[in-house]
Design an enzyme around this catalytic site. Structure first.
Site, PDB file in Angstrom:
ATOM      1  N   PHE A   1      55.315  -4.629  23.801  1.00  0.00           N
ATOM      2  CA  PHE A   1      56.495  -3.947  24.315  1.00  0.00           C
ATOM      3  C   PHE A   1      57.263  -4.849  25.258  1.00  0.00           C
ATOM      4  O   PHE A   1      58.423  -4.660  25.486  1.00  0.00           O
ATOM      5  CB  PHE A   1      56.119  -2.651  25.020  1.00  0.00           C
ATOM      6  CG  PHE A   1      55.354  -1.702  24.125  1.00  0.00           C
ATOM      7  CD1 PHE A   1      55.763  -1.493  22.819  1.00  0.00           C
ATOM      8  CD2 PHE A   1      54.220  -1.065  24.571  1.00  0.00           C
ATOM      9  CE1 PHE A   1      55.065  -0.649  21.985  1.00  0.00           C
ATOM     10  CE2 PHE A   1      53.509  -0.211  23.749  1.00  0.00           C
ATOM     11  CZ  PHE A   1      53.934  -0.005  22.444  1.00  0.00           C
TER      12      PHE A   1
ATOM     13  N   TRP B   1      63.178   1.548  24.951  1.00  0.00           N
ATOM     14  CA  TRP B   1      62.640   0.387  25.671  1.00  0.00           C
ATOM     15  C   TRP B   1      61.258   0.016  25.127  1.00  0.00           C
ATOM     16  O   TRP B   1      60.914  -1.167  25.039  1.00  0.00           O
ATOM     17  CB  TRP B   1      62.541   0.687  27.164  1.00  0.00           C
ATOM     18  CG  TRP B   1      61.932  -0.424  27.975  1.00  0.00           C
ATOM     19  CD1 TRP B   1      62.573  -1.501  28.514  1.00  0.00           C
ATOM     20  CD2 TRP B   1      60.547  -0.573  28.334  1.00  0.00           C
ATOM     21  NE1 TRP B   1      61.672  -2.304  29.185  1.00  0.00           N
ATOM     22  CE2 TRP B   1      60.426  -1.754  29.084  1.00  0.00           C
ATOM     23  CE3 TRP B   1      59.408   0.189  28.093  1.00  0.00           C
ATOM     24  CZ2 TRP B   1      59.215  -2.195  29.599  1.00  0.00           C
ATOM     25  CZ3 TRP B   1      58.188  -0.253  28.593  1.00  0.00           C
ATOM     26  CH2 TRP B   1      58.107  -1.434  29.340  1.00  0.00           C
ATOM     27  N   HIS B   2      60.471   1.016  24.754  1.00  0.00           N
ATOM     28  CA  HIS B   2      59.109   0.745  24.316  1.00  0.00           C
ATOM     29  C   HIS B   2      59.044   0.033  22.982  1.00  0.00           C
ATOM     30  O   HIS B   2      58.064  -0.677  22.718  1.00  0.00           O
ATOM     31  CB  HIS B   2      58.309   2.049  24.257  1.00  0.00           C
ATOM     32  CG  HIS B   2      57.729   2.451  25.574  1.00  0.00           C
ATOM     33  ND1 HIS B   2      58.425   3.206  26.490  1.00  0.00           N
ATOM     34  CD2 HIS B   2      56.522   2.196  26.142  1.00  0.00           C
ATOM     35  CE1 HIS B   2      57.673   3.404  27.557  1.00  0.00           C
ATOM     36  NE2 HIS B   2      56.517   2.797  27.373  1.00  0.00           N
ATOM     37  N   GLY B   3      60.025   0.216  22.132  1.00  0.00           N
ATOM     38  CA  GLY B   3      59.944  -0.462  20.859  1.00  0.00           C
ATOM     39  C   GLY B   3      61.110  -0.181  19.947  1.00  0.00           C
ATOM     40  O   GLY B   3      61.822   0.818  20.102  1.00  0.00           O
TER      41      GLY B   3
END
Length: 419
Positions: free
Chosen positions: A419, A270-272
């Site tokens: 993000f 999800w963060h990247g």
């Protein structure tokens, strides 16, 4: 964003009006697929294309530069929260499209959180109170958040970016790499918690009550505790909408470990769109599973609690290195340097002067130790009931300092914007 609002509004209405459970489930799955498809295209398409081309050693798909819409990860998760809550019959579908648009596009927390779940503020969308106490608290909270970001996070970021730049990282000594890693640990906390404070403060000005996103995570004595205190809105989102639907801890120990690992793998992704983010999620998944298996019992029986804290901070600092450095070959060299195998000659005084070290000391003290020792101060910071003269002096001082820093420096990166 407009497309996301329209899609989720229509799906929410349709799911609520459908009596057949199989059709409701199908509609929900389709809505989730559409939301994740939009997020996946903008955020992960380039990553997958590059990965496939690299694996096949030639251009299977043409590379594309896709602009990432600001805040898409945050408002997509908020939209999913709404649709899933309607599907679960936890609340009624929103009939007013403008109210749903307000929920998904509310600007104070749109870009970097906290992630607001629909059932937490559904009543606030149509009925809330704005009082002078809330406004005063909102200004106070915003001022503190702005100071965290402008005075502390930006100061640390300038040094971290210099040390980890291509021109300097190869020549950094082990002590300098450790210094940069510690400063980045402070930077990411003050950057993100500062933004969350500003979002919560702005929300109060409009009568909205958002959940706290941080609870002094660097005071934690275990990795499990750290994730109960860090980015609380994301952790609780994954718990409610992924971990529990996967079975949580209800289907035996092995399934619990698998669920935990999958959740943190998803958290990293999800963060990247990068291998380092996936490894970062897996890294924490391994430690959380280990703490459930045996490490947690060792930590509980240990009488020297300071060792628990040192263990946790070591795991967190190494984790932030994995989070910060996208090139794994460079990360490997930096970790070797931290282990004392650096051939470099660049030292700490070359990058961090007394001013930086002073603010680093302030950052260390204010990220939890001062509040833990002075609990009345900690309670007061989160008290809306009244604002006293010292608060006003503090707010004015913070705003003046922030103005000075902003005038003298144009370097103001927000980590979580990407993000």
């Amino acid at each position: 964003m407009v497309l996301s609002i329209a899609i989720n509004y229509l799906f929410g209405i349709r799911i609520e009006r459908t009596d057949r459970q199989n059709l409701r489930r199908l509609l929900m799955v389709c809505c989730i697929a559409v939301n994740l498809g939009i997020l996946g295209y903008y955020k992960y398409a380039s990553f997958f294309i590059e990965t496939i081309n690299h694996l096949f050693r030639h251009e299977v798909f043409a590379a594309r530069e896709i602009a990432l819409p600001i805040g898409i990860s945050f408002y997509t998760f908020q939209a999913l929260s709404y649709v899933i809550d309607v599907y679960r019959s936890n609340l009624q579908a929103q009939k007013n499209p403008l109210a749903l648009a307000l929920y998904i596009s509310f600007f104070p927390q749109l870009i970097a959180g906290p992630i607001v779940k629909y059932h937490e503020i559904d009543r606030q969308l149509t009925g809330r109170t704005v009082s002078m106490d809330k406004i005063a608290y909102g200004i106070r909270r915003f001022s503190c958040g702005l100071a965290k970001k402008v005075i502390l996070a930006n100061t640390f970021a300038a040094v971290v970016d210099q040390v980890f730049s291509e021109a300097n990282r190869e020549m950094a000594t082990g002590s300098l790499i450790w210094c940069a890693a510690l400063l980045y640990t402070l930077q990411i906390y003050y950057d993100f918690s500062g933004y969350s404070d500003m979002a919560i403060g702005l929300g109060k000005l409009f009568g909205f009550d958002f959940m706290e996103n941080f609870n002094y995570p660097y005071l934690s004595a275990s990795v499990r505790e750290f994730w109960r205190r860090w980015h609380i809105s994301l952790s609780t989102w994954f718990k409610e909408y992924l971990y529990i639907p996967l079975g949580g801890n209800r289907k035996g120990a092995v399934r619990t470990y698998i669920n935990l690992f999958l959740v943190f793998l998803a958290t990293g992704f999800w963060h990247g769109a990068g291998v380092n983010f996936i490894l970062w999620g897996a890294y924490y998944g391994v430690f959380l599973v280990a703490e459930r298996l045996f490490l947690g019992n060792i930590l509980e029986r240990n009488r020297l609690k300071i060792l628990n804290h040192l263990y946790t901070m070591f795991v967190v600092i190494i984790g932030w290195m994995l989070f910060r450095i996208e090139d794994l070959s460079i990360l490997r060299k930096l970790l070797k340097g931290m282990a004392g195998k650096s051939p470099g000659c660049y030292t700490i005084p070359m990058f961090a002067d007394r001013r930086v070290l002073f603010w680093a000391l302030v950052g260390v003290l204010l990220c939890g130790p001062v509040q833990a020792l002075c609990k009345p101060l900690r309670r007061h910071l989160f008290d809306e009931a009244h604002t006293i003269w010292p608060d006003i002096v503090l707010m004015v001082g913070c705003m003046l300092l922030c103005t000075m820093f902003l005038v003298n420096n144009t370097y103001n990166p927000f980590i979580y914007f990407r993000f």
